[in-house]
Design a protein around this motif. Structure first.
Motif, PDB file in Angstrom:
ATOM      1  N   PHE B 134       0.824  -1.199   0.000  1.00 17.35           N
ATOM      2  CA  PHE B 134       0.000   0.000   0.000  1.00 17.35           C
ATOM      3  C   PHE B 134       0.861   1.252   0.000  1.00 17.35           C
ATOM      4  O   PHE B 134       1.873   1.326   0.695  1.00 17.35           O
ATOM      5  N   GLU B 135       0.458   2.145  -0.799  1.00 22.49           N
ATOM      6  CA  GLU B 135       1.038   3.480  -0.773  1.00 22.49           C
ATOM      7  C   GLU B 135      -0.103   4.451  -0.444  1.00 22.49           C
ATOM      8  O   GLU B 135      -1.275   4.053  -0.453  1.00 22.49           O
ATOM      9  N   PHE B 139      -3.356   0.599  -3.199  1.00 24.57           N
ATOM     10  CA  PHE B 139      -2.621  -0.639  -3.361  1.00 24.57           C
ATOM     11  C   PHE B 139      -1.825  -0.610  -4.660  1.00 24.57           C
ATOM     12  O   PHE B 139      -2.357  -0.234  -5.712  1.00 24.57           O
ATOM     13  N   VAL B 140      -0.573  -1.024  -4.543  1.00 25.72           N
ATOM     14  CA  VAL B 140       0.269  -1.100  -5.735  1.00 25.72           C
ATOM     15  C   VAL B 140       0.732  -2.548  -5.872  1.00 25.72           C
ATOM     16  O   VAL B 140       1.375  -3.098  -4.976  1.00 25.72           O
ATOM     17  N   ALA B 141       0.396  -3.140  -6.974  1.00 22.94           N
ATOM     18  CA  ALA B 141       0.708  -4.557  -7.176  1.00 22.94           C
ATOM     19  C   ALA B 141       2.117  -4.706  -7.715  1.00 22.94           C
ATOM     20  O   ALA B 141       2.336  -5.145  -8.843  1.00 22.94           O
ATOM     21  N   ASP B 142       3.063  -4.336  -6.897  1.00 26.17           N
ATOM     22  CA  ASP B 142       4.442  -4.396  -7.373  1.00 26.17           C
ATOM     23  C   ASP B 142       5.353  -4.063  -6.194  1.00 26.17           C
ATOM     24  O   ASP B 142       4.896  -3.709  -5.116  1.00 26.17           O
ATOM     25  N   GLY B 143       6.649  -4.193  -6.440  1.00 26.33           N
ATOM     26  CA  GLY B 143       7.641  -3.731  -5.476  1.00 26.33           C
ATOM     27  C   GLY B 143       7.648  -4.559  -4.202  1.00 26.33           C
ATOM     28  O   GLY B 143       7.516  -5.781  -4.228  1.00 26.33           O
ATOM     29  N   TYR B 144       7.815  -3.880  -3.141  1.00 23.32           N
ATOM     30  CA  TYR B 144       7.921  -4.527  -1.842  1.00 23.32           C
ATOM     31  C   TYR B 144       6.574  -5.148  -1.493  1.00 23.32           C
ATOM     32  O   TYR B 144       5.532  -4.480  -1.509  1.00 23.32           O
ATOM     33  N   ILE B 145       6.594  -6.416  -1.160  1.00 23.00           N
ATOM     34  CA  ILE B 145       5.333  -7.137  -0.974  1.00 23.00           C
ATOM     35  C   ILE B 145       4.984  -7.201   0.504  1.00 23.00           C
ATOM     36  O   ILE B 145       5.758  -7.738   1.314  1.00 23.00           O
TER      37      ILE B 145
END
Lengths: 287, 592
Positions: B134-135, B139-145
């Motif tokens: 989450f930013e 929600f961003v489906a990428d990067g740090y999980i």
């Protein structure tokens, strides 16, 4: 309408406008009414009268006009402008009117409608004009749709319909009917006298009719074939001598207007005459 | 100096052979210094520094890199039930990697270096969920999980991750990072599977876009819990209950009702009766409350269906389904528009996607209580803006015209955008005796030429039903979006007592009991052969009065139904004057 001179009035039967005779003979103003015909008050109106009115309404609805006329004439003589509101089923049979709807009926209006249904068109005009005088203070305009309609209904058979007469706000129900002779309208003297509020004295043959009352002028004596009128306070002269018809002494209506200081509005096409006689007697000092 | 070590391949047989990779030589050296990148470190004088000789974990598998199972949420069992589309925290568990130095004197305690491990890949077995974080924007489906967004298809989902070692560790002697053993395989290893249950509870769209409320029309709703079993193999069945929220308009349209006397029935349409109800005769597993507003399964079920009966042409409301599964999950059903492909009703607010947790009855996205499929839906429920006459509107709101009414027993809606509607109560026909031949009515005469939509109520069966007796109000069954009590106009054959008149209208729209009396016998007597035509005009004339039109005379046009008081012989006009002088078609008023 313009008032015409007595000579002109008697000389032209087919004048376009109604004849009006304004006469001030003997000067005094007569009281035209003595209470014989009420003003439409409900003072003496009874439940029986109301029921009779309901009966007349039902007769009208069923187009039984003669019956309606018979029921309404007594009511007219009692209170010509009495009104009632009828509802269904309170007064009229169920479903005559929807719930919440009332119809206002006036004795004179009902009688007019009954007369119309019974083809008594000249009496309709008289009733109409009397009503107009009652509401507007003036007689009927001869171009009014109501007059035109009656003319249309009578067509060429106008002579088949008896002439009629209204006295101020009342149609006067004469018997026999008024008649035209020598281009003048004659009416039963005694009956007109009663309509004017006079006490009437006559013998059986009715060759002489004596009218009297307390207001001035107080007395008239009409005699068959005599133009001279025995009157108090002073004698008078008629335009046409009275004559007898069906045992009744007939008097020229315009002569009465002259004697009482009133107006005679003549509608020759219909034929119909509206007498307008002042109601309030003049003071004797003004004579 | 650079030392080296040759490791023999014929060891104690701790691993299967083949395959056996060829012996690997690991050159160890201090980790490159950032400042001296690319420069080889120089050995100091005196005893040299310890050189780490990292043993290949292949020969010492207890030091091999180990992935862990995915941690879900707080690690509880409850956290493993994730609703479709919902988010759950995930973490890689505790992967680890130890490397051992084979050279004596290693500065690492016991020669063991604890390597960091990185998660290289997350996987949900093709379930089409999303791993992300989450930013502030969402929600961003990428990067740090940090989170997993469950797929929209219910089912059991296996979560795994792949980890790889970071082959550097901080040398305790120097405080400098030193390279350690790069574990095999080079892409890292997969952890064990964590299975979660991605579930959903949905309700079907039983009143889809084509469904319009009608009396006694049904709508069929199905609520479903999916999947059938959870990751433990337990059934997901639960108690499912349905509740209805519905309008409660009196009657079933503006001018009709159905009330059973003396024993009220569930499907009555009285003032207090809801317009949407559950009929008592549902599926055997469904129990219905006494007021027909609530229904529930008698036993736990994965699926339940109910029928909703519509009891009003203007009904509106919604149905909510709730469930409590055996696992303790309590949920409201989401509106599922289609199963194949699976399509939910969603909407966006500030960029966020939300589900609808009820099924609307009927489909009404603009919330004006009117079915969106109605061709005149656009607008507010209270609109009453039909053009025409001196005032817009005919006294019936948009919602009321949509809800409709019966005219001579047949239900119909009205057009709120076209001509204004006028109702005529033809009393002569209405009062026909029951069972007998209907009496001839009078009709509306020339009124339609005024430019209004004329509805003549004349069936005897409609008497005192399709209008309110005592007021003549047409829309007497009103509640929602009611702006005016609008009566019909009685047309009654009655003796007219006024000379020169064949009709009379004293009470006009929009007072109670507006009435036009018509003297048919008089018209017949006066007009004779022309009586039918005259009746047309005279009825139109009186109804013009009922629509608040006055006579006009003098210099105005005579070519109008409302020309002064017509007398016999006057030309019969069958239209109302249109523009100016005085322009009756622009002057009438059906309400104030």
């Amino acid at each position: 309408m313009q008032p015409l001179s007595r000579k002109a009035a008697h000389g032209r039967r087919s004048v376009e406008c109604a004849l009006i005779a304004t006469v001030t003979l003997l000067a005094p103003l007569w009281s035209a009414f003595g209470g014989q015909a009420a003003e439409g008050t409900t003072e003496h109106w009874t439940d029986a009268d109301r029921q009779q009115m309901v009966g007349a309404h039902l007769a009208l609805m069923h187009q039984q006009y003669k019956e309606a006329v018979a029921l309404l004439i007594p009511l007219y003589k009692k209170a010509p402008y009495h009104t009632e509101r009828f509802a269904s089923p309170r007064d009229l049979p169920a479903d005559t009117l929807p719930p919440g709807v009332e119809i206002e009926s006036r004795v004179s209006g009902m009688l007019w409608r009954a007369m119309f249904g019974d083809h008594q068109y000249t009496k309709c005009v008289a009733l109409h004009s009397a009503y107009r005088f009652h509401t507007e203070g003036e007689p009927l305009n001869r171009t009014a749709p109501g007059v035109r309609d009656m003319l249309l209904m009578m067509g060429r058979r106008v002579s088949d319909y008896p002439p009629t007469l209204a006295l101020n706000h009342l149609w006067v129900d004469f018997s026999p009917d008024p008649l035209l002779r020598d281009e003048m309208l004659f009416v039963p003297a005694a009956q007109l006298g009663r309509a004017l509020g006079f006490e009437t004295v006559t013998e059986n043959s009715e060759r002489i009719v004596q009218l009297s009352r307390t207001d001035w002028p107080a007395e008239f004596v009409f005699e068959e074939g005599q133009r001279g009128v025995g009157a108090r306070p002073a004698r008078a002269q008629l335009e046409k001598p009275p004559f007898r018809q069906e045992g009744r002494l007939m008097l020229a209506a315009t002569d009465v207007a002259k004697l009482l200081g009133g107006e005679a509005h003549w509608y020759p096409e219909v034929p119909f005459m509206h007498l307008i006689i002042p109601k309030v007697p003049a003071k004797r000092a003004e004579q | 100096m650079v030392g080296w070590l040759v490791l023999s391949a014929d060891g104690p047989g701790l691993w299967p052979q083949p395959p056996v990779d060829p012996p690997r030589v690991i050159y160890t050296r201090p980790a490159p210094c950032e400042d001296e990148e690319g420069q080889e470190a120089q050995a100091p004088d005196g005893p040299g520094p310890h050189e780490h000789v990292w043993v290949d974990d292949q020969y010492f598998p207890w030091f091999d890199m180990q992935a862990a199972c995915v941690n879900v949420g707080d690690g509880s069992e409850a956290a493993r039930y994730v609703r479709c589309g919902d988010y759950v925290e995930v973490s890689p568990g505790s992967p680890l990697d130890w490397d051992i130095c084979g050279n004596e004197g290693c500065s690492f305690p016991g020669g063991l270096a604890d390597n960091a491990v990185s998660v290289e890949q997350w996987d949900d077995g093709g379930a089409e969920g999303q791993f992300g974080h989450f930013e502030p924007t969402g929600f961003v489906a990428d990067g740090y999980i940090t989170h997993y967004k469950a797929p929209m298809q219910p089912g059991l989902v296996s979560l795994q991750n792949r980890v790889d070692d970071i082959h550097y560790a901080e040398d305790p002697a120097t405080g400098q990072p030193v390279q350690t053993f790069d574990d095999f395989p080079p892409d890292g290893v997969w952890g064990s599977v964590t299975t979660i249950t991605v579930w959903d509870f949905t309700i079907s769209n039983g009143a889809p876009e084509w469904w319009r409320p009608e009396l006694d029309l049904g709508a069929y709703f199905t609520a479903k819990i999916e999947p059938a079993t959870d990751h433990n193999g337990q059934s997901m069945a639960g108690y499912i209950n349905f509740s209805l929220g519905a309008s409660s308009e009196p009657g079933y349209c503006l001018n009709r009702t159905r009330v059973s006397q003396p024993d009220p029935q569930w499907n009555d349409t009285g003032p207090d009766d809801a317009d949407l109800k559950f009929p008592p005769d549902q599926d055997p597993n469904i129990q219905v409350s006494a007021d027909c507003s609530w229904a529930a399964t008698a036993e736990p079920a994965l699926e339940a269906s109910v029928t909703v009966r519509c009891l009003d042409y203007g009904a509106y409301g919604s149905i909510i389904a709730e469930a409590q599964t055996l696992q303790g999950i309590m949920a409201s059903a989401r509106l599922l528009l289609d199963d194949d492909p699976r399509t939910y009703y969603t909407y966006q607010v500030n960029g966020e996607t939300y589900f609808r947790y009820y099924a609307p009855i009927p489909w009404d996205e603009d919330g004006n209580c009117i079915w969106d499929g109605w061709q005149w839906n656009a607008g507010n429920a209270l609109d009453d803006e039909e053009p025409g006459g001196a005032l817009p509107g005919d006294g019936f709101s948009r919602y009321e015209e949509y809800r409709g009414l019966t005219v001579n027993l047949g239900w119909t809606w009205l057009d709120p955008d076209a001509d204004q509607d006028v109702f005529i109560l033809d009393w002569e026909a209405l009062k026909s005796p029951p069972g007998g031949p209907p009496l001839p009515g009078i009709g509306a005469g020339d009124l339609p030429s005024l430019g209004v939509a004329v509805h003549v109520i004349h069936y005897p069966e409609a008497k005192n039903i399709e209008y309110e007796p005592g007021t003549a109000y047409i829309n007497y069954n009103c509640d929602t979006a009611h702006c005016n009590s609008q009566p019909g106009v009685y047309v009654i054959d009655q003796v007219i007592q006024h000379a020169g008149q064949c009709g009379q209208t004293d009470v006009k729209l929009d007072r109670p009991n507006p009435t036009s009396f018509i003297d048919i016998a008089k018209i017949n007597a006066l007009y004779q052969q022309a009586a039918p035509e005259a009746t047309q005009m005279l009825v139109g004339h009186e109804l013009g009065h009922a629509c608040n039109l006055a006579h006009h005379g003098g210099a105005t046009t005579r070519a109008c139904v409302m020309w002064d008081v017509p007398a016999v012989g006057d030309p019969l006009h069958h239209t109302y004057c249109n523009a100016g002088n005085p322009g009756c078609r622009a002057l009438y008023m059906l309400h104030e």
